[in-house]
Motif scaffolding. Sequence first.
Motif, PDB file in Angstrom:
ATOM      1  N   LEU A 263       0.824  -1.213   0.000  1.00 34.57           N
ATOM      2  CA  LEU A 263       0.000   0.000   0.000  1.00 34.57           C
ATOM      3  C   LEU A 263       0.858   1.264   0.000  1.00 34.57           C
ATOM      4  CD1 LEU A 263      -2.837  -0.972   2.530  1.00 34.57           C
ATOM      5  CD2 LEU A 263      -2.906  -1.027   0.034  1.00 34.57           C
ATOM      6  N   GLY A 264       2.167   1.076   0.046  1.00 38.05           N
ATOM      7  CA  GLY A 264       3.063   2.229   0.073  1.00 38.05           C
ATOM      8  C   GLY A 264       3.344   2.770  -1.317  1.00 38.05           C
ATOM      9  N   ASP A 265       4.093   3.857  -1.360  1.00 43.70           N
ATOM     10  CA  ASP A 265       4.472   4.486  -2.628  1.00 43.70           C
ATOM     11  C   ASP A 265       5.559   3.637  -3.286  1.00 43.70           C
ATOM     12  OD1 ASP A 265       5.718   6.110  -4.623  1.00 43.70           O
ATOM     13  OD2 ASP A 265       4.849   7.887  -3.670  1.00 43.70           O
ATOM     14  N   MET A 266       5.247   3.037  -4.423  1.00 42.64           N
ATOM     15  CA  MET A 266       6.190   2.144  -5.087  1.00 42.64           C
ATOM     16  C   MET A 266       7.429   2.890  -5.575  1.00 42.64           C
ATOM     17  SD  MET A 266       5.299  -1.011  -4.962  1.00 42.64           S
ATOM     18  CE  MET A 266       4.662  -0.688  -3.315  1.00 42.64           C
ATOM     19  N   ASN A 267       7.248   4.090  -6.067  1.00 41.87           N
ATOM     20  CA  ASN A 267       8.396   4.860  -6.573  1.00 41.87           C
ATOM     21  C   ASN A 267       9.397   5.148  -5.456  1.00 41.87           C
ATOM     22  OD1 ASN A 267       7.393   4.985  -9.210  1.00 41.87           O
ATOM     23  ND2 ASN A 267       6.163   6.802  -8.749  1.00 41.87           N
ATOM     24  N   VAL A 268       8.875   5.507  -4.290  1.00 46.78           N
ATOM     25  CA  VAL A 268       9.751   5.800  -3.148  1.00 46.78           C
ATOM     26  C   VAL A 268      10.476   4.537  -2.704  1.00 46.78           C
ATOM     27  CG1 VAL A 268       9.802   6.499  -0.722  1.00 46.78           C
ATOM     28  CG2 VAL A 268       8.375   7.755  -2.357  1.00 46.78           C
ATOM     29  N   GLN A 269       9.751   3.430  -2.599  1.00 48.99           N
ATOM     30  CA  GLN A 269      10.362   2.184  -2.130  1.00 48.99           C
ATOM     31  C   GLN A 269      11.407   1.669  -3.119  1.00 48.99           C
ATOM     32  OE1 GLN A 269       7.600  -0.571   0.253  1.00 48.99           O
ATOM     33  NE2 GLN A 269       6.115   0.543  -1.008  1.00 48.99           N
ATOM     34  N   ILE A 270      11.137   1.803  -4.402  1.00 51.46           N
ATOM     35  CA  ILE A 270      12.107   1.376  -5.412  1.00 51.46           C
ATOM     36  C   ILE A 270      13.348   2.274  -5.363  1.00 51.46           C
ATOM     37  CG2 ILE A 270      12.541   1.319  -7.904  1.00 51.46           C
ATOM     38  CD1 ILE A 270      11.125  -1.145  -6.911  1.00 51.46           C
ATOM     39  N   ALA A 271      13.142   3.553  -5.111  1.00 48.12           N
ATOM     40  CA  ALA A 271      14.281   4.481  -5.004  1.00 48.12           C
ATOM     41  C   ALA A 271      15.169   4.094  -3.827  1.00 48.12           C
ATOM     42  CB  ALA A 271      13.776   5.913  -4.847  1.00 48.12           C
ATOM     43  N   TYR A 272      14.546   3.758  -2.677  1.00 49.07           N
ATOM     44  CA  TYR A 272      15.315   3.308  -1.515  1.00 49.07           C
ATOM     45  C   TYR A 272      16.083   2.029  -1.847  1.00 49.07           C
ATOM     46  CZ  TYR A 272      12.763   6.593   1.488  1.00 49.07           C
ATOM     47  OH  TYR A 272      12.246   7.728   2.072  1.00 49.07           O
ATOM     48  N   LEU A 273      15.408   1.106  -2.505  1.00 51.60           N
ATOM     49  CA  LEU A 273      16.046  -0.164  -2.853  1.00 51.60           C
ATOM     50  C   LEU A 273      17.236   0.068  -3.778  1.00 51.60           C
ATOM     51  CD1 LEU A 273      16.136  -3.258  -2.893  1.00 51.60           C
ATOM     52  CD2 LEU A 273      14.486  -3.200  -4.777  1.00 51.60           C
ATOM     53  N   ASN A 274      17.059   0.934  -4.743  1.00 55.72           N
ATOM     54  CA  ASN A 274      18.135   1.212  -5.697  1.00 55.72           C
ATOM     55  C   ASN A 274      19.358   1.796  -4.996  1.00 55.72           C
ATOM     56  OD1 ASN A 274      19.240   1.305  -8.318  1.00 55.72           O
ATOM     57  ND2 ASN A 274      18.727   3.479  -8.492  1.00 55.72           N
ATOM     58  N   SER A 275      19.111   2.670  -4.027  1.00 58.59           N
ATOM     59  CA  SER A 275      20.236   3.271  -3.291  1.00 58.59           C
ATOM     60  C   SER A 275      20.986   2.209  -2.487  1.00 58.59           C
ATOM     61  CB  SER A 275      19.735   4.382  -2.368  1.00 58.59           C
ATOM     62  OG  SER A 275      18.889   3.860  -1.356  1.00 58.59           O
ATOM     63  N   ILE A 276      20.254   1.242  -1.933  1.00 58.88           N
ATOM     64  CA  ILE A 276      20.892   0.158  -1.177  1.00 58.88           C
ATOM     65  C   ILE A 276      21.715  -0.725  -2.110  1.00 58.88           C
ATOM     66  CG2 ILE A 276      20.463  -1.936   0.174  1.00 58.88           C
ATOM     67  CD1 ILE A 276      20.057   0.661   1.710  1.00 58.88           C
ATOM     68  N   LEU A 277      21.172  -1.013  -3.272  1.00 56.09           N
ATOM     69  CA  LEU A 277      21.885  -1.859  -4.228  1.00 56.09           C
ATOM     70  C   LEU A 277      23.198  -1.212  -4.659  1.00 56.09           C
ATOM     71  CD1 LEU A 277      18.916  -3.045  -6.513  1.00 56.09           C
ATOM     72  CD2 LEU A 277      20.060  -4.335  -4.693  1.00 56.09           C
ATOM     73  N   ILE A 278      23.170   0.098  -4.798  1.00 52.43           N
ATOM     74  CA  ILE A 278      24.395   0.816  -5.188  1.00 52.43           C
ATOM     75  C   ILE A 278      25.398   0.820  -4.036  1.00 52.43           C
ATOM     76  CG2 ILE A 278      25.330   3.070  -5.820  1.00 52.43           C
ATOM     77  CD1 ILE A 278      22.681   3.598  -7.303  1.00 52.43           C
ATOM     78  N   GLU A 279      24.893   1.102  -2.833  1.00 55.77           N
ATOM     79  CA  GLU A 279      25.783   1.208  -1.673  1.00 55.77           C
ATOM     80  C   GLU A 279      26.399  -0.139  -1.298  1.00 55.77           C
ATOM     81  OE1 GLU A 279      25.590   2.645   3.032  1.00 55.77           O
ATOM     82  OE2 GLU A 279      23.940   3.109   1.644  1.00 55.77           O
ATOM     83  N   TYR A 280      25.618  -1.214  -1.419  1.00 54.44           N
ATOM     84  CA  TYR A 280      26.088  -2.541  -1.001  1.00 54.44           C
ATOM     85  C   TYR A 280      26.430  -3.423  -2.206  1.00 54.44           C
ATOM     86  CZ  TYR A 280      24.563  -1.556   3.773  1.00 54.44           C
ATOM     87  OH  TYR A 280      24.419  -1.012   5.033  1.00 54.44           O
ATOM     88  N   LYS A 281      26.777  -2.798  -3.292  1.00 60.86           N
ATOM     89  CA  LYS A 281      27.018  -3.532  -4.529  1.00 60.86           C
ATOM     90  C   LYS A 281      27.992  -4.683  -4.357  1.00 60.86           C
ATOM     91  CE  LYS A 281      28.370  -2.812  -9.340  1.00 60.86           C
ATOM     92  NZ  LYS A 281      28.786  -1.811 -10.365  1.00 60.86           N
ATOM     93  N   GLU A 282      29.043  -4.467  -3.592  1.00 63.53           N
ATOM     94  CA  GLU A 282      30.074  -5.485  -3.418  1.00 63.53           C
ATOM     95  C   GLU A 282      29.748  -6.459  -2.288  1.00 63.53           C
ATOM     96  OE1 GLU A 282      32.352  -5.627  -5.637  1.00 63.53           O
ATOM     97  OE2 GLU A 282      31.753  -3.723  -6.576  1.00 63.53           O
ATOM     98  N   LYS A 283      28.690  -6.199  -1.528  1.00 64.65           N
ATOM     99  CA  LYS A 283      28.378  -7.040  -0.371  1.00 64.65           C
ATOM    100  C   LYS A 283      26.987  -7.683  -0.455  1.00 64.65           C
ATOM    101  CE  LYS A 283      31.163  -4.152   2.729  1.00 64.65           C
ATOM    102  NZ  LYS A 283      31.166  -3.340   3.977  1.00 64.65           N
ATOM    103  N   LEU A 284      26.363  -7.632  -1.619  1.00 64.11           N
ATOM    104  CA  LEU A 284      25.004  -8.157  -1.749  1.00 64.11           C
ATOM    105  C   LEU A 284      24.919  -9.648  -1.418  1.00 64.11           C
ATOM    106  CD1 LEU A 284      23.727  -6.336  -4.973  1.00 64.11           C
ATOM    107  CD2 LEU A 284      23.039  -5.929  -2.604  1.00 64.11           C
ATOM    108  N   SER A 285      25.975 -10.375  -1.686  1.00 63.03           N
ATOM    109  CA  SER A 285      25.970 -11.814  -1.406  1.00 63.03           C
ATOM    110  C   SER A 285      25.926 -12.102   0.092  1.00 63.03           C
ATOM    111  CB  SER A 285      27.202 -12.476  -2.028  1.00 63.03           C
ATOM    112  OG  SER A 285      28.392 -11.913  -1.500  1.00 63.03           O
ATOM    113  N   GLU A 286      26.264 -11.099   0.904  1.00 66.82           N
ATOM    114  CA  GLU A 286      26.268 -11.283   2.356  1.00 66.82           C
ATOM    115  C   GLU A 286      24.938 -10.873   2.998  1.00 66.82           C
ATOM    116  OE1 GLU A 286      29.525  -9.039   3.840  1.00 66.82           O
ATOM    117  OE2 GLU A 286      30.997  -9.944   2.463  1.00 66.82           O
ATOM    118  N   ILE A 287      24.051 -10.285   2.204  1.00 68.13           N
ATOM    119  CA  ILE A 287      22.788  -9.766   2.736  1.00 68.13           C
ATOM    120  C   ILE A 287      21.724 -10.867   2.760  1.00 68.13           C
ATOM    121  CG2 ILE A 287      20.881  -8.169   2.272  1.00 68.13           C
ATOM    122  CD1 ILE A 287      22.893  -6.179   1.243  1.00 68.13           C
ATOM    123  N   SER A 288      20.979 -10.933   3.866  1.00 68.91           N
ATOM    124  CA  SER A 288      19.880 -11.893   4.001  1.00 68.91           C
ATOM    125  C   SER A 288      18.564 -11.278   3.517  1.00 68.91           C
ATOM    126  CB  SER A 288      19.747 -12.336   5.458  1.00 68.91           C
ATOM    127  OG  SER A 288      18.624 -13.181   5.612  1.00 68.91           O
TER     128      SER A 288
END
Length: 301
Positions: A263-288
């Motif tokens: 029910l949340g704003d999809m654009n906002v949530q996708i923007a947050y997700l994208n920022s995390i993917l960029i920040e943790y690009k080298e550590k994504l395999s360690e994320i649960s």
Amino acid sequence: MERRNFTKTVHSKEYEQKRFKNPFFESQEEKQKKSFKFLIIGLVLMLIAVPIILLFGGLFELKNNSVNGLTTIPQAEVETEINQHLATKWLNIIPKTHKWFTRPNVLRESLQNKYNFENISVKIEGDELKVEVEERISSLAWKSAGNLYFLDLDGKIFREMLPQERAKINERLGGKIELVAPEDMQSVPILQPTLPIIQDMSEQVVEIGGEVISPVTSEALISFDKNLRSLHIDPVIYQVERPHKPWLRVKTRQGYDILFDGLGDMNVQIAYLNSILIEYKEKLSEISYIDIRFENHIYIK
């Protein structure tokens, strides 16, 4: 004195009383009686023969049936349902292939209850039974209590998947493979390879026509799924705690889960997700998991 002829007198009276008749010729009265008797017999035979001819003579028998408008449901599947309806008899006597006893409305209701079409019409034209249908648009799949269903854009279940379709979905999920005849597999149109699948973790039994997620959540999930793929994330399955809950967890082939608010704003949530993917690009395999349900509060584990 003249002698009286009594024999002549008796015969004369009998003649006057019309008691004499030729046995080789029928009287007019007997002819009328016999004609009336034949007329009654003829009418009785006609009353018996005409209904038999009308009901069993083939004059009003359906010669063919057709189904038009199917897109995902196999033609043979619906034709089998129609033939089963026509194979029954009215009062166990008159076959329903007779136009007077086909009962199109009963067949229409039966097909609608099973397949939940968007539109359906059943009518007789000439000696043909015509079924015209319009299937509901399926953009989502629902998995619960060991069964798989299709959802429409309003989040309502409109039909259960056929064995062939279940086999395709289970193959995608890496689950138990169902044995289906090759010819049956070929009869089913190819399922959308990116069809989002939602799993009800409460395993509740659902009914055809019932709503399991809101239209808003349904639209949001489809949008979220497309955005994930644009970010090169491959969703495997979406999980919901129980029907009507807006919070979802998506399991990805990359190995981590993503939690989001339907029910949340999809654009906002996708923007947050994208920022995390960029920040943790080298550590994504360690994320649960990545939790983006709470706007400015992002949780990562």
